[in-house]
Design a protein around this motif. Structure first.
Motif, mmCIF file in Angstrom:
data_model
loop_
_atom_site.group_PDB
_atom_site.id
_atom_site.type_symbol
_atom_site.label_atom_id
_atom_site.label_comp_id
_atom_site.label_asym_id
_atom_site.label_seq_id
_atom_site.Cartn_x
_atom_site.Cartn_y
_atom_site.Cartn_z
ATOM 1 N N ALA A 6 -27.002 39.967 -5.769
ATOM 2 C CA ALA A 6 -26.251 40.570 -6.864
ATOM 3 C C ALA A 6 -25.477 41.804 -6.401
ATOM 4 C CB ALA A 6 -27.193 40.925 -8.007
ATOM 5 N N ILE A 7 -26.105 42.618 -5.568
ATOM 6 C CA ILE A 7 -25.426 43.813 -5.056
ATOM 7 C C ILE A 7 -24.229 43.426 -4.203
ATOM 8 C CG2 ILE A 7 -25.641 45.795 -3.499
ATOM 9 C CD1 ILE A 7 -28.611 45.933 -4.391
ATOM 10 N N LEU A 8 -24.425 42.457 -3.334
ATOM 11 C CA LEU A 8 -23.317 42.008 -2.483
ATOM 12 C C LEU A 8 -22.186 41.429 -3.322
ATOM 13 C CD1 LEU A 8 -25.198 40.402 0.548
ATOM 14 C CD2 LEU A 8 -24.195 42.682 0.380
ATOM 15 N N ALA A 9 -22.522 40.661 -4.345
ATOM 16 C CA ALA A 9 -21.499 40.075 -5.216
ATOM 17 C C ALA A 9 -20.730 41.169 -5.947
ATOM 18 C CB ALA A 9 -22.144 39.115 -6.215
ATOM 19 N N GLU A 10 -21.451 42.158 -6.456
ATOM 20 C CA GLU A 10 -20.810 43.259 -7.185
ATOM 21 C C GLU A 10 -19.822 44.004 -6.298
ATOM 22 O OE1 GLU A 10 -21.849 47.561 -9.215
ATOM 23 O OE2 GLU A 10 -23.396 46.479 -8.148
ATOM 24 N N ARG A 11 -20.176 44.158 -5.053
ATOM 25 C CA ARG A 11 -19.349 44.937 -4.125
ATOM 26 C C ARG A 11 -18.372 44.075 -3.325
ATOM 27 N NH1 ARG A 11 -23.520 49.601 -2.125
ATOM 28 N NH2 ARG A 11 -24.277 50.087 -4.205
ATOM 29 N N ASN A 12 -18.331 42.791 -3.640
ATOM 30 C CA ASN A 12 -17.484 41.857 -2.879
ATOM 31 C C ASN A 12 -17.734 42.009 -1.383
ATOM 32 O OD1 ASN A 12 -16.188 40.648 -5.092
ATOM 33 N ND2 ASN A 12 -14.791 42.376 -5.251
ATOM 34 N N MET A 13 -19.000 42.066 -1.031
ATOM 35 C CA MET A 13 -19.416 42.273 0.357
ATOM 36 C C MET A 13 -20.123 41.026 0.863
ATOM 37 S SD MET A 13 -22.024 45.235 1.776
ATOM 38 C CE MET A 13 -20.935 46.602 1.485
ATOM 39 N N THR A 14 -19.889 40.693 2.106
ATOM 40 C CA THR A 14 -20.572 39.554 2.710
ATOM 41 C C THR A 14 -21.823 40.036 3.438
ATOM 42 O OG1 THR A 14 -19.416 39.720 4.813
ATOM 43 C CG2 THR A 14 -18.368 38.365 3.075
ATOM 44 N N LEU A 15 -22.683 39.105 3.740
ATOM 45 C CA LEU A 15 -23.878 39.435 4.505
ATOM 46 C C LEU A 15 -23.491 39.929 5.900
ATOM 47 C CD1 LEU A 15 -26.932 39.457 4.168
ATOM 48 C CD2 LEU A 15 -26.995 37.177 5.156
ATOM 49 N N LYS A 16 -22.445 39.365 6.437
ATOM 50 C CA LYS A 16 -21.955 39.786 7.758
ATOM 51 C C LYS A 16 -21.496 41.243 7.711
ATOM 52 C CE LYS A 16 -18.740 38.456 11.394
ATOM 53 N NZ LYS A 16 -17.730 37.482 11.823
ATOM 54 N N GLN A 17 -20.825 41.625 6.633
ATOM 55 C CA GLN A 17 -20.376 43.008 6.495
ATOM 56 C C GLN A 17 -21.572 43.956 6.367
ATOM 57 O OE1 GLN A 17 -17.872 42.203 3.097
ATOM 58 N NE2 GLN A 17 -16.025 42.663 4.279
ATOM 59 N N LEU A 18 -22.571 43.543 5.577
ATOM 60 C CA LEU A 18 -23.765 44.363 5.429
ATOM 61 C C LEU A 18 -24.479 44.515 6.771
ATOM 62 C CD1 LEU A 18 -25.803 45.968 3.808
ATOM 63 C CD2 LEU A 18 -26.920 43.797 3.191
ATOM 64 N N ALA A 19 -24.533 43.438 7.521
ATOM 65 C CA ALA A 19 -25.161 43.493 8.842
ATOM 66 C C ALA A 19 -24.439 44.506 9.730
ATOM 67 C CB ALA A 19 -25.160 42.110 9.485
ATOM 68 N N GLY A 20 -23.126 44.493 9.687
ATOM 69 C CA GLY A 20 -22.350 45.435 10.480
ATOM 70 C C GLY A 20 -22.567 46.882 10.055
ATOM 71 N N LEU A 21 -22.614 47.123 8.754
ATOM 72 C CA LEU A 21 -22.810 48.481 8.240
ATOM 73 C C LEU A 21 -24.215 49.008 8.491
ATOM 74 C CD1 LEU A 21 -21.025 48.312 4.763
ATOM 75 C CD2 LEU A 21 -20.341 49.679 6.737
ATOM 76 N N SER A 22 -25.195 48.114 8.380
ATOM 77 C CA SER A 22 -26.594 48.540 8.457
ATOM 78 C C SER A 22 -27.167 48.501 9.867
ATOM 79 C CB SER A 22 -27.462 47.661 7.548
ATOM 80 O OG SER A 22 -27.511 46.325 8.031
ATOM 81 N N GLY A 23 -26.546 47.713 10.733
ATOM 82 C CA GLY A 23 -27.096 47.544 12.073
ATOM 83 C C GLY A 23 -28.259 46.565 12.112
ATOM 84 N N VAL A 24 -28.475 45.863 10.996
ATOM 85 C CA VAL A 24 -29.533 44.844 10.906
ATOM 86 C C VAL A 24 -28.855 43.489 11.024
ATOM 87 C CG1 VAL A 24 -31.361 43.873 9.453
ATOM 88 C CG2 VAL A 24 -30.930 46.332 9.418
ATOM 89 N N SER A 25 -29.357 42.626 11.880
ATOM 90 C CA SER A 25 -28.690 41.349 12.130
ATOM 91 C C SER A 25 -28.652 40.466 10.882
ATOM 92 C CB SER A 25 -29.382 40.591 13.267
ATOM 93 O OG SER A 25 -30.617 40.065 12.825
ATOM 94 N N LYS A 26 -27.613 39.644 10.827
ATOM 95 C CA LYS A 26 -27.476 38.687 9.732
ATOM 96 C C LYS A 26 -28.694 37.769 9.682
ATOM 97 C CE LYS A 26 -24.368 35.070 8.045
ATOM 98 N NZ LYS A 26 -25.371 34.039 7.971
ATOM 99 N N ARG A 27 -29.182 37.385 10.833
ATOM 100 C CA ARG A 27 -30.350 36.498 10.915
ATOM 101 C C ARG A 27 -31.582 37.155 10.274
ATOM 102 N NH1 ARG A 27 -32.841 33.765 16.396
ATOM 103 N NH2 ARG A 27 -34.528 32.703 15.345
ATOM 104 N N THR A 28 -31.714 38.455 10.461
ATOM 105 C CA THR A 28 -32.839 39.181 9.855
ATOM 106 C C THR A 28 -32.654 39.303 8.346
ATOM 107 O OG1 THR A 28 -33.240 40.421 11.889
ATOM 108 C CG2 THR A 28 -34.078 41.391 9.847
ATOM 109 N N LEU A 29 -31.413 39.476 7.905
ATOM 110 C CA LEU A 29 -31.136 39.660 6.482
ATOM 111 C C LEU A 29 -31.173 38.355 5.685
ATOM 112 C CD1 LEU A 29 -28.213 42.227 6.737
ATOM 113 C CD2 LEU A 29 -30.567 42.669 5.992
ATOM 114 N N ASP A 30 -30.910 37.228 6.326
ATOM 115 C CA ASP A 30 -30.849 35.930 5.640
ATOM 116 C C ASP A 30 -32.052 35.646 4.729
ATOM 117 O OD1 ASP A 30 -28.356 34.728 6.127
ATOM 118 O OD2 ASP A 30 -28.980 34.103 8.135
ATOM 119 N N PRO A 31 -33.289 35.840 5.187
ATOM 120 C CA PRO A 31 -34.432 35.539 4.315
ATOM 121 C C PRO A 31 -34.487 36.403 3.047
ATOM 122 C CG PRO A 31 -35.146 35.739 6.590
ATOM 123 C CD PRO A 31 -33.727 36.189 6.536
ATOM 124 N N TYR A 32 -33.990 37.627 3.133
ATOM 125 C CA TYR A 32 -33.968 38.495 1.952
ATOM 126 C C TYR A 32 -32.917 38.031 0.966
ATOM 127 C CZ TYR A 32 -36.908 41.403 4.836
ATOM 128 O OH TYR A 32 -37.926 41.857 5.622
#
Length: 84
Positions: A6-32
């Motif tokens: 929901a947060i990503l949708a609200e911000r029009n952000m992709t998981l890849k973008q979040l991974a880049g901003l947070s330094g946490v890999s997309k693979r790690t974020l996928d299960p969440y």
């Protein structure tokens, strides 16, 4: 609805973008994102990296109590018309 999704949708952000901003890999974020993992079980470093990148309180994400203000396209169009 999944809070992260929901947060990503609200911000029009992709998981890849979040991974880049947070330094946490997309693979790690996928299960969440898919709901297979829960934030209450996340390593502190992952949780803090993600919440810092999203500028939200870690407790809110763990508890699933993040305020989300998602507008529909119709609502956005109506606001745009009023402003013109």
């Amino acid at each position: 609805m999944n809070v992260l999704k929901a947060i990503l949708a609200e911000r029009n952000m992709t998981l890849k973008q979040l991974a880049g901003l947070s330094g946490v890999s997309k693979r790690t974020l996928d299960p969440y994102l898919s709901g297979k993992a829960e934030w209450k079980n996340a390593r502190a470093s992952i949780l803090l990296s993600v919440t810092d990148a999203l500028e939200i309180d870690p407790h809110a994400l763990v508890q699933g109590k993040v305020e989300i203000n998602i507008s529909t396209e119709k609502e956005k169009m109506q606001k745009d018309k009023k402003n013109t």
